[in-house]
Design an enzyme around this catalytic site. Structure first.
Site, PDB file in Angstrom:
ATOM      1  N   HIS A 152      -7.427   3.675   1.714  1.00  0.00           N
ATOM      2  CA  HIS A 152      -7.845   2.732   0.676  1.00  0.00           C
ATOM      3  C   HIS A 152      -9.321   2.941   0.383  1.00  0.00           C
ATOM      4  CE1 HIS A 152      -4.427  -0.467   0.952  1.00  0.00           C
ATOM      5  NE2 HIS A 152      -3.972   0.745   0.868  1.00  0.00           N
ATOM      6  N   CYS A 212      -3.639  -4.790  -0.002  1.00  0.00           N
ATOM      7  CA  CYS A 212      -2.691  -5.382   0.932  1.00  0.00           C
ATOM      8  C   CYS A 212      -2.854  -6.890   0.862  1.00  0.00           C
ATOM      9  CB  CYS A 212      -2.918  -4.901   2.364  1.00  0.00           C
ATOM     10  SG  CYS A 212      -1.818  -5.705   3.561  1.00  0.00           S
ATOM     11  N   ASN A 254      -5.649   1.525  -3.444  1.00  0.00           N
ATOM     12  CA  ASN A 254      -5.270   2.762  -2.773  1.00  0.00           C
ATOM     13  C   ASN A 254      -6.096   3.923  -3.330  1.00  0.00           C
ATOM     14  OD1 ASN A 254      -2.806   2.289  -1.025  1.00  0.00           O
ATOM     15  ND2 ASN A 254      -2.166   1.287  -2.911  1.00  0.00           N
ATOM     16  N   ARG A 296       5.327   0.641  -5.629  1.00  0.00           N
ATOM     17  CA  ARG A 296       5.547  -0.344  -4.569  1.00  0.00           C
ATOM     18  C   ARG A 296       4.207  -0.940  -4.122  1.00  0.00           C
ATOM     19  NH1 ARG A 296       3.688  -1.549   0.381  1.00  0.00           N
ATOM     20  NH2 ARG A 296       3.627   0.677   0.826  1.00  0.00           N
ATOM     21  N   ASP A 297       3.390  -0.140  -3.499  1.00  0.00           N
ATOM     22  CA  ASP A 297       2.141  -0.630  -2.929  1.00  0.00           C
ATOM     23  C   ASP A 297       1.213  -1.162  -4.021  1.00  0.00           C
ATOM     24  OD1 ASP A 297      -0.039  -1.121  -1.324  1.00  0.00           O
ATOM     25  OD2 ASP A 297      -0.167   0.881  -0.487  1.00  0.00           O
TER      26      ASP A 297
END
Ligand code: MG
Length: 270
Positions: free
Chosen positions: A209, A240, A249, A15-16
């Protein structure tokens, strides 16, 4: 060094990570990626996001991904959900866990979800209690806990107050997120210390992060304080889209390597 006997990687790369890829990853490859992470031993994994495809076109195939992955007993799969419509779609797709998200700083929250913090909390009332009533586990991300790309410093007491609000709403865990990667170990100790004075360690996760190379150091501080859920992304994917300068991340493989003992995604020191 005093570390928890066990810790859990909360894997966020599908996802991220993938939401930040410029290229559209084919649905079949996403499913293969998730299945491979599970095969590698990951037990908690955020597989997609049920946000509007207008916001995040990279994850427009969320329902197909949710239906396509192989469900393995003992593996928790979750998805990001921004609102009631997202919850309904997630339920239809068979999700048993969801995550909501907001920021600790007003400007980032506005840019990220186009709402004030107060309105976001009101909107969560249409998501979190109904999700709990449907038997879902609900997690929350609290972004910009250690600094905001627009406002700079973020008052740790804001983080404390918003975490309390989220727990009161019924989330089982708040992921304290360093959205742009500005946190340093002393700050992590300060913010987490305040939170752990009020909440059991299982109610708090961390999401770092690596913008300035401090993600692992921050992660280690969190572990020494008793935090046992670490968000991480395979390959250090992610960032982001609404946080200028956010780099990847914390990498899953780096956490595993740092702790020295990898026990199939669920880290256990021997
Ligand atoms: Mg992230």
């Amino acid at each position: 060094m005093k570390l928890p006997a066990e810790a859990t990687i909360y894997e966020v790369a599908p996802r991220d990570g993938l939401q930040n890829e410029a290229r559209q990853v084919p649905t079949a490859d996403k499913i293969r990626f998730i299945d491979a992470l599970v095969a590698a031993g990951i037990r908690s994994i955020e597989i997609t996001s049920f946000v509007s495809p207008k916001w995040i076109p990279q994850l427009a195939d969320s329902a197909e991904v949710a239906r396509g992955v192989h469900r393995v007993p003992g593996v928790r799969m979750s998805a990001l959900v921004p609102n009631k419509r997202g919850l309904d779609t997630a339920l239809t797709a068979g999700m048993r866990e969801i995550a909501v998200f907001m920021s600790a700083s007003e400007t980032h929250n506005k840019k990220n979800v186009n709402k004030t913090i107060a309105d976001t909390l009101t909107a969560f009332e249409e998501v979190v209690p109904p999700a709990r009533a449907a038997g879902l586990a609900v997690r929350a991300y609290l972004s910009t806990c250690f600094g905001c790309p627009y406002e700079g410093d973020v008052d740790p007491e804001r983080v404390v107050a918003l975490t309390q609000r989220l727990c009161d709403l019924g989330v089982y865990q708040v992921s304290i997120s360093d959205t742009i990667g500005v946190a340093n170990p002393q700050q992590v100790e300060d913010v987490l210390g305040r939170l752990l004075a009020k909440h059991p360690s299982a109610a708090i996760a961390v999401h770092f992060h690596d913008t300035q190379g401090t993600a692992l150091a921050n992660c280690l501080v969190a572990l020494t304080l008793g935090i046992t859920t670490i968000d991480a992304a395979a390959g250090g994917l992610g960032g982001c889209p609404y946080a200028p300068g956010a780099s990847g991340n914390l990498a899953t493989e780096d956490v595993v390597a740092m702790l020295g003992v990898a026990h199939r995604g669920h880290l256990r020191r021997t």
